[in-house]
Design a protein around this motif. Structure first.
Motif, PDB file in Angstrom:
ATOM      1  N   GLU A 148      47.540  45.106  46.395  1.00 34.14           N
ATOM      2  CA  GLU A 148      46.311  44.274  45.989  1.00 34.14           C
ATOM      3  C   GLU A 148      46.013  43.916  47.455  1.00 34.14           C
ATOM      4  OE1 GLU A 148      45.672  40.034  43.454  1.00 34.14           O
ATOM      5  OE2 GLU A 148      46.864  41.941  42.499  1.00 34.14           O
ATOM      6  N   LEU A 149      46.638  43.501  48.280  1.00 29.59           N
ATOM      7  CA  LEU A 149      46.337  42.981  49.486  1.00 29.59           C
ATOM      8  C   LEU A 149      45.604  44.036  50.334  1.00 29.59           C
ATOM      9  CD1 LEU A 149      49.369  40.376  50.300  1.00 29.59           C
ATOM     10  CD2 LEU A 149      46.989  39.921  49.927  1.00 29.59           C
ATOM     11  N   SER A 204      42.378  44.917  49.298  1.00 34.03           N
ATOM     12  CA  SER A 204      41.376  43.699  49.811  1.00 34.03           C
ATOM     13  C   SER A 204      41.192  43.754  51.184  1.00 34.03           C
ATOM     14  CB  SER A 204      41.968  42.315  49.436  1.00 34.03           C
ATOM     15  OG  SER A 204      41.349  41.229  49.676  1.00 34.03           O
ATOM     16  N   ASN A 205      41.943  43.782  51.946  1.00 34.84           N
ATOM     17  CA  ASN A 205      41.735  43.787  53.264  1.00 34.84           C
ATOM     18  C   ASN A 205      41.446  44.939  53.926  1.00 34.84           C
ATOM     19  OD1 ASN A 205      43.060  41.277  53.307  1.00 34.84           O
ATOM     20  ND2 ASN A 205      45.205  42.039  53.839  1.00 34.84           N
ATOM     21  N   ALA A 219      39.093  46.821  52.202  1.00 37.53           N
ATOM     22  CA  ALA A 219      37.829  47.177  51.508  1.00 37.53           C
ATOM     23  C   ALA A 219      36.649  47.186  52.482  1.00 37.53           C
ATOM     24  CB  ALA A 219      37.430  45.825  50.566  1.00 37.53           C
ATOM     25  N   ALA A 238      42.274  38.425  53.014  1.00 32.15           N
ATOM     26  CA  ALA A 238      42.479  37.628  51.977  1.00 32.15           C
ATOM     27  C   ALA A 238      44.042  37.312  52.022  1.00 32.15           C
ATOM     28  CB  ALA A 238      42.082  38.214  50.560  1.00 32.15           C
ATOM     29  N   GLU A 284      44.556  33.283  47.518  1.00 34.74           N
ATOM     30  CA  GLU A 284      43.011  33.704  47.836  1.00 34.74           C
ATOM     31  C   GLU A 284      42.925  34.638  46.418  1.00 34.74           C
ATOM     32  OE1 GLU A 284      41.198  32.893  51.923  1.00 34.74           O
ATOM     33  OE2 GLU A 284      41.880  34.735  51.379  1.00 34.74           O
ATOM     34  N   LEU A 285      43.764  35.511  46.460  1.00 31.23           N
ATOM     35  CA  LEU A 285      43.499  36.732  45.504  1.00 31.23           C
ATOM     36  C   LEU A 285      43.896  36.257  43.914  1.00 31.23           C
ATOM     37  CD1 LEU A 285      45.039  39.809  47.474  1.00 31.23           C
ATOM     38  CD2 LEU A 285      42.617  39.348  46.687  1.00 31.23           C
ATOM     39  N   THR A 308      38.055  38.719  42.365  1.00 30.56           N
ATOM     40  CA  THR A 308      38.006  39.551  43.369  1.00 30.56           C
ATOM     41  C   THR A 308      37.360  40.749  43.147  1.00 30.56           C
ATOM     42  OG1 THR A 308      40.070  38.742  44.238  1.00 30.56           O
ATOM     43  CG2 THR A 308      39.006  40.488  45.397  1.00 30.56           C
ATOM     44  N   LEU A 319      35.655  43.848  45.390  1.00 33.05           N
ATOM     45  CA  LEU A 319      35.735  44.425  46.819  1.00 33.05           C
ATOM     46  C   LEU A 319      34.944  46.067  46.443  1.00 33.05           C
ATOM     47  CD1 LEU A 319      39.681  44.543  46.883  1.00 33.05           C
ATOM     48  CD2 LEU A 319      37.803  42.818  47.816  1.00 33.05           C
ATOM     49  N   LYS A 335      38.843  42.966  39.792  1.00 34.76           N
ATOM     50  CA  LYS A 335      40.059  42.581  39.451  1.00 34.76           C
ATOM     51  C   LYS A 335      40.208  42.464  37.673  1.00 34.76           C
ATOM     52  CE  LYS A 335      44.234  40.654  40.584  1.00 34.76           C
ATOM     53  NZ  LYS A 335      44.115  39.218  41.168  1.00 34.76           N
ATOM     54  N   PHE A 369      43.403  45.789  40.238  1.00 38.21           N
ATOM     55  CA  PHE A 369      42.154  46.491  40.619  1.00 38.21           C
ATOM     56  C   PHE A 369      41.770  47.566  39.788  1.00 38.21           C
ATOM     57  CE2 PHE A 369      42.967  43.699  44.505  1.00 38.21           C
ATOM     58  CZ  PHE A 369      41.747  43.027  44.428  1.00 38.21           C
TER      59      PHE A 369
END
Length: 261
Positions: free
Chosen positions: A118-119, A122-123, A125, A144, A148-149, A154, A156, A165, A170
């Motif tokens: 997930e991270l 996000s990071n 994206a 993120a 925050e997530l 979220t 992306l 999400k 995701f």
């Protein structure tokens, strides 16, 4: 059409690999392949679409996981997570050169892997700028954090797809499959032919975030993918089995999307 996030798993312990693959698939991910050496990993990476790579450092063959990751990333940029029992300084320094999204020490749990994925998404994206072909983070925001997530919705973007999400993971959605978006107080409902996803953000925020030009505001409560319009009049647009109103103040903006002769 909603698509599962595709994961390539590179792990030399067969039992560990199968167990991890089963856990990921239960969580809604798609494991596109399992490799235990560099050559097989590269073949799978070239053959199948891959959104994220889970890479063991210690694999079979002359090339270890770090060497293999370096080769994969030469072909295209994707999020990378290392899974390893090796946490010595030398290994960490070599791994850092490939800019991984995470480094999970064995033994790990499926929960830790899920959070790392997930991270990582996000990071990492990104979107492709048509003019330069340069990959840049969405909104130029810093990476993120786990808090925050979990505290906010979220969404992306990666090239022609968005990751939304939904039910704690995701899900992957092709931008061209969006029919329309509908505002609902502090939420917006993103609608495709097969799915409706409720997002915790405003309609304006959605349009700004995904930066998808065919998604055009036609009403204070609606934005429509103009490529999906079957017909339209002064008062409404017609999609497949759906009519949406055109607001008076949005009519000019809507008509400007077309070239009249």
């Amino acid at each position: 059409m909603e698509e599962k996030i595709k994961v390539l798993l590179v792990e030399d312990e067969a039992i560990v690999a199968m167990d991890l693959a089963a856990g990921l698939e239960r969580d809604g991910y798609e494991v596109t392949g399992i490799a235990d050496n560099a050559e097989t990993a590269l073949e799978l990476f070239k053959e199948y679409e891959t959104d994220i790579v889970l890479m063991d450092v210690n694999i079979i063959g002359k090339k270890d996981g770090i060497d293999t990751a370096t080769e994969l990333l030469k072909h295209r940029s994707v999020p990378l997570i290392y899974l390893t029992a090796f946490t010595d300084t030398k290994t960490l320094e070599r791994a850092k050169a490939t800019h991984p999204a995470a480094f999970l020490a064995k033994p790990y749990t499926i929960t830790n892997v899920r959070i790392a994925i997930e991270l990582a998404i996000s990071n990492f994206a990104v979107r492709t700028e048509q003019a330069s072909g340069k990959l840049v983070p969405i909104d130029n925001k810093p990476p993120a954090s786990p808090a925050e997530l979990t505290e906010k919705e979220t969404i992306l973007q990666m090239n022609d797809y968005i990751f939304v999400k939904h039910n704690y993971i995701f899900v992957k959605l092709k931008l061209d499959d969006i029919l329309y978006a509908e505002a609902d107080n502090n939420y917006v409902q993103l609608v495709t032919a097969e799915k409706k996803l409720l997002l915790r953000l405003s309609l304006n925020q959605l349009i700004e975030k995904i930066n998808y030009k065919p998604l055009v505001r036609i009403h204070r409560s609606y934005a429509v993918n103009i490529n999906m319009i079957q017909s339209f009049s002064d008062q409404e647009v017609n999609l497949s089995q759906k009519q949406l109103p055109i607001g008076r103040s949005y009519k000019d903006e809507f008509l400007n999307q077309f070239r009249f002769r």
